[in-house]
Design a protein around this motif. Structure first.
Motif, PDB file in Angstrom:
ATOM      1  N   UNK A 350       0.849  -1.201   0.000  1.00  0.00           N
ATOM      2  CA  UNK A 350       0.000   0.000   0.000  1.00  0.00           C
ATOM      3  C   UNK A 350       0.883   1.249   0.000  1.00  0.00           C
ATOM      4  N   UNK A 351       0.530   2.231  -0.817  1.00  0.00           N
ATOM      5  CA  UNK A 351       1.285   3.484  -0.849  1.00  0.00           C
ATOM      6  C   UNK A 351       1.254   4.179   0.509  1.00  0.00           C
ATOM      7  N   UNK A 352       2.170   5.102   0.733  1.00  0.00           N
ATOM      8  CA  UNK A 352       2.213   5.838   2.007  1.00  0.00           C
ATOM      9  C   UNK A 352       0.867   6.519   2.242  1.00  0.00           C
ATOM     10  N   UNK A 353       0.460   6.578   3.497  1.00  0.00           N
ATOM     11  CA  UNK A 353      -0.889   7.090   3.806  1.00  0.00           C
ATOM     12  C   UNK A 353      -1.111   8.510   3.297  1.00  0.00           C
ATOM     13  N   UNK A 354      -0.025   9.259   3.090  1.00  0.00           N
ATOM     14  CA  UNK A 354      -0.213  10.638   2.628  1.00  0.00           C
ATOM     15  C   UNK A 354      -0.453  10.738   1.126  1.00  0.00           C
ATOM     16  N   UNK A 355      -0.147   9.678   0.385  1.00  0.00           N
ATOM     17  CA  UNK A 355      -0.282   9.766  -1.079  1.00  0.00           C
ATOM     18  C   UNK A 355      -1.186   8.705  -1.695  1.00  0.00           C
ATOM     19  N   UNK A 356      -1.418   7.597  -0.993  1.00  0.00           N
ATOM     20  CA  UNK A 356      -2.261   6.533  -1.536  1.00  0.00           C
ATOM     21  C   UNK A 356      -1.564   5.755  -2.632  1.00  0.00           C
ATOM     22  N   UNK A 357      -2.345   5.051  -3.444  1.00  0.00           N
ATOM     23  CA  UNK A 357      -1.775   4.270  -4.543  1.00  0.00           C
ATOM     24  C   UNK A 357      -0.979   3.072  -4.038  1.00  0.00           C
ATOM     25  N   UNK A 358      -0.056   2.630  -4.884  1.00  0.00           N
ATOM     26  CA  UNK A 358       0.720   1.429  -4.596  1.00  0.00           C
ATOM     27  C   UNK A 358       2.188   1.844  -4.495  1.00  0.00           C
ATOM     28  N   UNK A 359       2.908   1.215  -3.584  1.00  0.00           N
ATOM     29  CA  UNK A 359       4.360   1.417  -3.521  1.00  0.00           C
ATOM     30  C   UNK A 359       5.024   0.069  -3.313  1.00  0.00           C
ATOM     31  N   UNK A 360       5.869  -0.307  -4.273  1.00  0.00           N
ATOM     32  CA  UNK A 360       6.642  -1.546  -4.135  1.00  0.00           C
ATOM     33  C   UNK A 360       8.064  -1.158  -3.768  1.00  0.00           C
ATOM     34  N   UNK A 361       8.447  -1.441  -2.546  1.00  0.00           N
ATOM     35  CA  UNK A 361       9.831  -1.164  -2.144  1.00  0.00           C
ATOM     36  C   UNK A 361      10.661  -2.398  -2.459  1.00  0.00           C
ATOM     37  N   UNK A 362      11.645  -2.196  -3.291  1.00  0.00           N
ATOM     38  CA  UNK A 362      12.437  -3.343  -3.776  1.00  0.00           C
ATOM     39  C   UNK A 362      13.908  -3.099  -3.417  1.00  0.00           C
ATOM     40  N   UNK A 363      14.163  -3.141  -2.128  1.00  0.00           N
ATOM     41  CA  UNK A 363      15.507  -2.873  -1.621  1.00  0.00           C
ATOM     42  C   UNK A 363      16.464  -3.993  -2.034  1.00  0.00           C
ATOM     43  N   UNK A 364      17.737  -3.814  -1.632  1.00  0.00           N
ATOM     44  CA  UNK A 364      18.773  -4.798  -1.964  1.00  0.00           C
ATOM     45  C   UNK A 364      18.332  -6.241  -1.690  1.00  0.00           C
ATOM     46  N   UNK A 365      17.615  -6.411  -0.578  1.00  0.00           N
ATOM     47  CA  UNK A 365      17.284  -7.773  -0.131  1.00  0.00           C
ATOM     48  C   UNK A 365      16.181  -8.431  -0.954  1.00  0.00           C
ATOM     49  N   UNK A 366      15.525  -7.675  -1.813  1.00  0.00           N
ATOM     50  CA  UNK A 366      14.387  -8.222  -2.580  1.00  0.00           C
ATOM     51  C   UNK A 366      14.904  -9.004  -3.789  1.00  0.00           C
ATOM     52  N   UNK A 367      14.671 -10.319  -3.821  1.00  0.00           N
ATOM     53  CA  UNK A 367      15.173 -11.086  -4.970  1.00  0.00           C
ATOM     54  C   UNK A 367      14.410 -10.746  -6.254  1.00  0.00           C
ATOM     55  N   UNK A 368      15.108 -10.901  -7.364  1.00  0.00           N
ATOM     56  CA  UNK A 368      14.491 -10.567  -8.659  1.00  0.00           C
ATOM     57  C   UNK A 368      13.233 -11.404  -8.903  1.00  0.00           C
ATOM     58  N   UNK A 369      13.267 -12.665  -8.440  1.00  0.00           N
ATOM     59  CA  UNK A 369      12.079 -13.503  -8.719  1.00  0.00           C
ATOM     60  C   UNK A 369      10.832 -13.003  -7.988  1.00  0.00           C
ATOM     61  N   UNK A 370      11.017 -12.302  -6.870  1.00  0.00           N
ATOM     62  CA  UNK A 370       9.842 -11.748  -6.179  1.00  0.00           C
ATOM     63  C   UNK A 370       9.261 -10.575  -6.984  1.00  0.00           C
ATOM     64  N   UNK A 371      10.163  -9.807  -7.614  1.00  0.00           N
ATOM     65  CA  UNK A 371       9.692  -8.719  -8.487  1.00  0.00           C
ATOM     66  C   UNK A 371       8.953  -9.354  -9.676  1.00  0.00           C
ATOM     67  N   UNK A 372       9.492 -10.449 -10.197  1.00  0.00           N
ATOM     68  CA  UNK A 372       8.830 -11.141 -11.321  1.00  0.00           C
ATOM     69  C   UNK A 372       7.421 -11.595 -10.938  1.00  0.00           C
ATOM     70  N   UNK A 373       7.291 -12.070  -9.700  1.00  0.00           N
ATOM     71  CA  UNK A 373       5.969 -12.543  -9.279  1.00  0.00           C
ATOM     72  C   UNK A 373       4.979 -11.391  -9.150  1.00  0.00           C
ATOM     73  N   UNK A 374       5.473 -10.253  -8.702  1.00  0.00           N
ATOM     74  CA  UNK A 374       4.593  -9.076  -8.638  1.00  0.00           C
ATOM     75  C   UNK A 374       4.168  -8.669 -10.054  1.00  0.00           C
ATOM     76  N   UNK A 375       5.123  -8.688 -10.973  1.00  0.00           N
ATOM     77  CA  UNK A 375       4.799  -8.288 -12.356  1.00  0.00           C
ATOM     78  C   UNK A 375       3.786  -9.274 -12.959  1.00  0.00           C
TER      79      UNK A 375
END
Ligand SMILES: Cc1ncc(COP(=O)(O)O)c(C=O)c1O
Length: 390
Positions: A350-375
């Motif tokens: 969920x996006x920050x409460x002040x802006x709404x929308x969607x926010x995907x935080x994909x820091x160093x620790x986020x594996x590429x395959x997890x981004x693939x699953x979101x896509x």
């Protein structure tokens, strides 16, 4: 006990910590380095903890190529506390340097919620000072564009007189609005540049020599909440009796003189940062991590840009590699989208409460395959909802 569910954590912070790091912490939890104790139970004055603290500093120094004329501090109070610490200490450094107490400027590049908050804190504190201290907004994206999501070209920035400026401050990555500087802002060499890198710390190589101060909270890219790391050029460490009256715990020189142990430091958080730094070395270091971050972010932005359903409100010139924000064509669809992701164990989108929308935080620790699953989910959601509209 059954295996825990695999959760894809897109949280903006506190954020995902690599599972191998958590496993290592778990394996050392009851007996760290044959001490028979957990790190949490060690005295901060013990030799064993001293090794952890100095080891963590050394690893950071090597990984970021921090020159010897910089000090590394471990502080508390979160990144927000640094809004005040930066103001107090760098105004003091300026006053110590040239004895000018009459008129000082502090310059802020305001590109999103966090740099704005830092500037507001400086305005609040400046009012209490006997010297005249003016907070100058060099640029303010909201004023210029009506909202955050862009950074005005550098040739429109209005800096104060460098001879009278204590520092230039900016936030390298705006976590709420998904805005990231792609170049280090160019400032007069006489003026120390300060960067809040809380949400893109160690996500790419950074030329430390260009900065007076670099700081960030650990809880996004570096470990758990509870410790902030401050990297400061040593000539900016002013004596406590010079400049604004400031709490001891916010004084950089007191922290440096006491090896970050003026009081009890957040021992376990520092230990965890050390483990994350080991993990970063295992990943091949910052150049390698940067390539991975570029690839992950590109995929996700491409998926957004190539779709009629999603759109990214951030200008392509300053899109964050860490916090990818996007909208759907209606708030009702956003609610539906978020309900769908949680069924798939994708959390904290969920996006920050002040802006709404969607926010995907994909820091160093986020594996590429997890981004693939979101896509993949985004594509199936799009299909279902554009077909329904046709
Ligand atoms: C860029 C940035 N600066 C500062 C902060 C404030 O950090 P803290 O909550 O540790 O005070 C945050 C928190 O999300 C942030 O993202």
């Amino acid at each position: 006990m059954s295996a825990p569910p695999y959760v894809l954590n897109f949280g903006a912070g506190p954020a995902k910590i690599p599972s191998s790091v958590l496993e290592r912490a778990q394996s050392e939890m009851l007996n760290f380095d044959n001490s028979g104790m957990s790190v949490m139970e060690l005295s901060h004055r013990s030799k064993t903890f001293g090794k952890i603290l100095n080891g963590t500093k050394d690893k950071l120094k090597t990984l970021m190529d921090i020159p010897d004329n910089y000090e590394i501090l471990f502080m508390q109070g979160g990144a927000t506390t640094q809004f005040a610490a930066v103001f107090y200490n760098l105004v003091a450094a300026k006053q110590a340097k040239d004895g000018n107490h009459d008129e000082i400027f502090v310059d802020y590049l305001v590109s999103g919620a966090w740099s704005n908050k830092a500037a507001q804190e400086a305005e609040r504190l400046a009012k209490n000072e006997r010297s005249k201290i003016t907070v100058n907004k060099v640029t303010d994206s909201k004023q210029q564009f009506g909202r955050y999501g862009n950074v005005a070209p550098a040739d429109t920035w209005r800096f104060s007189d460098p001879a009278k400026t204590a520092y230039v401050y900016y936030c390298d990555n705006e976590t709420v609005h998904g805005v990231e500087f792609q170049q280090v802002p160019q400032v007069d060499p006489r003026v120390p540049l300060v960067a809040d890198v809380s949400s893109n710390f160690l996500s790419r190589p950074l030329d430390v020599r260009k900065y007076g101060v670099i700081y960030g909270g650990a809880q996004k890219n570096l470990g758990p909440a509870g410790v902030s790391i401050v990297i400061i050029r040593k000539d900016l460490l002013a004596d406590l009796d010079v400049g604004p009256v400031r709490p001891l715990m916010l004084d950089f020189k007191t922290m440096a003189d006491n090896e970050s142990m003026y009081n009890t430091p957040p021992t376990f958080a520092i230990y965890m940062v050390g483990l994350v730094l080991d993990w970063l070395v295992e990943q091949g270091g910052l150049a390698q991590i940067e390539q991975r971050n570029i690839a992950k972010a590109k995929k996700l932005y491409d998926a957004i840009d190539n779709s009629p359903l999603y759109n990214c409100p951030v200008d392509p010139s300053c899109r964050s590699r860490m916090n990818v924000v996007f909208r759907l064509t209606s708030e009702a669809l956003e609610t539906k989208f978020l309900a769908g992701v949680s069924e798939l164990n994708m959390v904290q989108l969920k996006g920050h409460r002040s802006v709404g929308g969607i926010r995907a935080s994909i820091y160093n620790s986020m594996p590429e395959q997890d981004v693939d699953r979101l896509i993949a989910y985004m594509e199936s959601f799009e299909q279902a909802h554009t077909e329904a509209a046709e």
